[in-house]
Enzyme design. Structure first.
Site, PDB file in Angstrom:
ATOM      1  N   TYR A  94       0.849  -1.198   0.000  1.00  0.00           N
ATOM      2  CA  TYR A  94       0.000   0.000   0.000  1.00  0.00           C
ATOM      3  C   TYR A  94       0.881   1.244   0.000  1.00  0.00           C
ATOM      4  O   TYR A  94       2.095   1.169   0.254  1.00  0.00           O
ATOM      5  CB  TYR A  94      -0.919  -0.011   1.228  1.00  0.00           C
ATOM      6  CG  TYR A  94      -2.074   0.952   1.134  1.00  0.00           C
ATOM      7  CD1 TYR A  94      -3.057   0.792   0.153  1.00  0.00           C
ATOM      8  CD2 TYR A  94      -2.199   2.024   2.013  1.00  0.00           C
ATOM      9  CE1 TYR A  94      -4.129   1.669   0.068  1.00  0.00           C
ATOM     10  CE2 TYR A  94      -3.260   2.904   1.933  1.00  0.00           C
ATOM     11  CZ  TYR A  94      -4.222   2.724   0.953  1.00  0.00           C
ATOM     12  OH  TYR A  94      -5.277   3.596   0.861  1.00  0.00           O
ATOM     13  N   SER A 194     -19.070  -2.839  -3.827  1.00  0.00           N
ATOM     14  CA  SER A 194     -18.077  -2.552  -2.792  1.00  0.00           C
ATOM     15  C   SER A 194     -18.626  -1.535  -1.801  1.00  0.00           C
ATOM     16  O   SER A 194     -19.690  -0.937  -2.013  1.00  0.00           O
ATOM     17  CB  SER A 194     -16.796  -1.997  -3.427  1.00  0.00           C
ATOM     18  OG  SER A 194     -17.038  -0.719  -4.003  1.00  0.00           O
ATOM     19  N   GLY A 195     -17.879  -1.313  -0.719  1.00  0.00           N
ATOM     20  CA  GLY A 195     -18.300  -0.321   0.258  1.00  0.00           C
ATOM     21  C   GLY A 195     -18.421   1.056  -0.358  1.00  0.00           C
ATOM     22  O   GLY A 195     -19.386   1.789  -0.115  1.00  0.00           O
ATOM     23  N   ASP A 217     -20.474 -10.857 -13.265  1.00  0.00           N
ATOM     24  CA  ASP A 217     -21.483 -11.913 -13.197  1.00  0.00           C
ATOM     25  C   ASP A 217     -21.129 -12.845 -12.044  1.00  0.00           C
ATOM     26  O   ASP A 217     -19.959 -13.103 -11.770  1.00  0.00           O
ATOM     27  CB  ASP A 217     -21.521 -12.688 -14.515  1.00  0.00           C
ATOM     28  CG  ASP A 217     -22.833 -13.436 -14.687  1.00  0.00           C
ATOM     29  OD1 ASP A 217     -23.705 -13.318 -13.802  1.00  0.00           O
ATOM     30  OD2 ASP A 217     -22.984 -14.135 -15.703  1.00  0.00           O
ATOM     31  N   GLY A 287      -7.510  -0.777  -7.724  1.00  0.00           N
ATOM     32  CA  GLY A 287      -7.039  -1.618  -8.825  1.00  0.00           C
ATOM     33  C   GLY A 287      -7.228  -3.086  -8.534  1.00  0.00           C
ATOM     34  O   GLY A 287      -6.266  -3.859  -8.517  1.00  0.00           O
ATOM     35  N   TRP A 311      -7.212   9.416  -3.803  1.00  0.00           N
ATOM     36  CA  TRP A 311      -6.777   8.708  -2.603  1.00  0.00           C
ATOM     37  C   TRP A 311      -7.146   9.585  -1.414  1.00  0.00           C
ATOM     38  O   TRP A 311      -6.682  10.718  -1.306  1.00  0.00           O
ATOM     39  CB  TRP A 311      -5.268   8.467  -2.656  1.00  0.00           C
ATOM     40  CG  TRP A 311      -4.726   7.603  -1.561  1.00  0.00           C
ATOM     41  CD1 TRP A 311      -5.370   6.630  -0.865  1.00  0.00           C
ATOM     42  CD2 TRP A 311      -3.386   7.626  -1.050  1.00  0.00           C
ATOM     43  NE1 TRP A 311      -4.538   6.044   0.048  1.00  0.00           N
ATOM     44  CE2 TRP A 311      -3.320   6.634  -0.053  1.00  0.00           C
ATOM     45  CE3 TRP A 311      -2.255   8.384  -1.345  1.00  0.00           C
ATOM     46  CZ2 TRP A 311      -2.150   6.390   0.678  1.00  0.00           C
ATOM     47  CZ3 TRP A 311      -1.101   8.135  -0.635  1.00  0.00           C
ATOM     48  CH2 TRP A 311      -1.042   7.154   0.364  1.00  0.00           C
ATOM     49  N   LEU A 312      -8.008   9.085  -0.543  1.00  0.00           N
ATOM     50  CA  LEU A 312      -8.511   9.897   0.557  1.00  0.00           C
ATOM     51  C   LEU A 312      -7.383  10.397   1.445  1.00  0.00           C
ATOM     52  O   LEU A 312      -7.441  11.523   1.953  1.00  0.00           O
ATOM     53  CB  LEU A 312      -9.531   9.091   1.377  1.00  0.00           C
ATOM     54  CG  LEU A 312     -10.206   9.861   2.507  1.00  0.00           C
ATOM     55  CD1 LEU A 312     -11.032  11.022   1.969  1.00  0.00           C
ATOM     56  CD2 LEU A 312     -11.084   8.925   3.348  1.00  0.00           C
ATOM     57  N   LYS A 368     -19.176  -6.484   4.212  1.00  0.00           N
ATOM     58  CA  LYS A 368     -17.975  -5.986   4.872  1.00  0.00           C
ATOM     59  C   LYS A 368     -17.863  -6.619   6.257  1.00  0.00           C
ATOM     60  O   LYS A 368     -18.825  -6.651   7.017  1.00  0.00           O
ATOM     61  CB  LYS A 368     -18.004  -4.461   4.989  1.00  0.00           C
ATOM     62  CG  LYS A 368     -16.727  -3.880   5.572  1.00  0.00           C
ATOM     63  CD  LYS A 368     -16.748  -2.360   5.571  1.00  0.00           C
ATOM     64  CE  LYS A 368     -16.629  -1.799   4.185  1.00  0.00           C
ATOM     65  NZ  LYS A 368     -15.292  -2.028   3.584  1.00  0.00           N
TER      66      LYS A 368
END
Length: 373
Positions: A94, A194-195, A217, A287, A311-312, A368
């Site tokens: 990361y 996703s969240g 799918d 990604g 990017w937060l 989640k």
């Protein structure tokens, strides 16, 4: 993102382009040392001493709670989710990496137990979330600096508070920062389950925007489609359906999107670009496919498409703490009005962390994992 201060020396980043947390954010964990004993007076925490497979390197250990100084806040953690970024950090791939050993977890909600003599912004009983990455939320309790916390209202659901600081913030900023969208405009996104994707659907609906939601799918596609529709999704299409010629007629009735949100990359992002309106923007914030984003020269030249990233953590760096607090309060208002809910969640006790970690890395899991303390 969680610091062990004097426990170990800083290491060089594992990959080019990664950076370590600045010294001001490298708080020692609420411990003097890690312990394998089971003394009930100690804080339990999920700790990893080196990067690798989360199921192999994360261990449930005991920490000693630090003394509360004048500007410190003693927090009992209530719930903390497992996000993809948390998994990536443990794996060592990361953009921000902690000093090791480190406590896992980048967001969550806790309740204030006690405060130091110079603390003025929070009081016992308040709910708080991390103001920045780096606290290590996968633990039962800790002592943090007052400046590392943001107070959130305790009248919102616990799962909403626990998942407030990352995904909804990312969704909101991407919807409002890149294109000047008006009610009725369209947004297209992949990884819609996703969240972030679930937050995009709801926030877009609150802003009067239409969403075109792309899904892989899967066996439970109809069930997932129904759930996203209940959240406010306007249109749902599979990755395969997005490639079909019929999409041309689809866009005769639906405005071509001026904003695309990409969390996948590879062929999926190529299809998003293909359907963007001229002059539109694709924002990449993940990604998942581990494949590059490829744009043809004709898309850039003749359609003047723009490729951006979000990017937060960088957004927080570029904006003041008050601006982040304002964002949090805006999202809390949406929650109170019933326009924003937590993503589909599964609550897992901290001691069952291996089950939660495994579920977080499985394909087609739309729930989640939230660790409860």
């Amino acid at each position: 993102m969680w610091v062990c201060g004097a426990l170990c020396r800083a290491r060089a980043p594992a990959q080019l382009g990664q950076r370590r947390l600045p010294e001001s954010r490298r708080r020692r964990p609420a411990s003097a040392s890690f312990s394998a004993s089971a003394e009930p007076s100690r804080v339990r925490a999920l700790v990893y001493g080196h990067h690798g497979d989360p199921a192999k390197v994360v261990e449930l250990k005991n920490l000693e709670l630090a003394a509360v100084g004048g500007s410190d806040v003693h927090v009992k953690m209530l719930a903390a989710p497992i996000n993809p970024s948390d998994i990536n950090m443990i794996q060592g791939n990361y953009g921000l990496l902690p000093q090791l050993p480190a406590v896992g977890g980048n967001e969550g909600v806790g309740q204030v137990v006690a405060v130091g003599s110079s603390v003025t912004g929070v009081k016992p009983g308040d709910w708080v979330i991390p103001a920045n990455p780096g606290l290590g939320t996968w633990r039962t309790e800790a002592v943090f600096g007052e400046e590392e916390l943001i107070t959130v209202p305790s009248d919102i659901p616990l799962q909403c508070a626990a998942t407030l600081g990352v995904n909804p913030c990312t969704a909101y900023r991407m919807l409002v920062d890149f294109e000047r969208l008006q009610p009725g405009d369209s947004v297209i996104q992949n990884a819609s389950n996703s969240g972030v994707g679930q937050a995009v659907i709801q926030i877009a609906a609150a802003l009067g925007l239409r969403t075109i939601n792309v899904l892989r799918d899967r066996p439970d596609l109809q069930k997932l489609t129904d759930r996203l529709k209940n959240l406010g999704a306007d249109h749902i299409v599979t990755e395969e359906g997005l490639r079909k010629p019929e999409m041309k007629s689809f866009f005769k009735d639906v405005p071509q999107p001026r904003l695309a949100l990409n969390c996948v990359g590879g062929k999926s992002s190529t299809e998003l670009l293909r359907h963007l309106a001229p002059g539109g923007t694709m924002v990449t914030y993940g990604g998942m496919a581990k494949q590059p984003v490829i744009a043809s020269a004709s898309q850039l030249i003749f359609k003047d498409l723009k490729l951006r990233g979000f990017w937060l953590s960088q957004w927080k760096k570029d904006h003041s703490p008050d601006q982040f607090k304002e964002l949090i309060l805006t999202l809390c208002d949406l929650i109170r009005r019933g326009q924003l809910t937590a993503p589909a969640c599964s609550e897992v006790p901290l001691q069952d962390y291996l089950r939660a970690l495994e579920a977080s890395t499985q394909p087609f899991v739309s729930s989640k994992q939230i660790l409860t303390m």
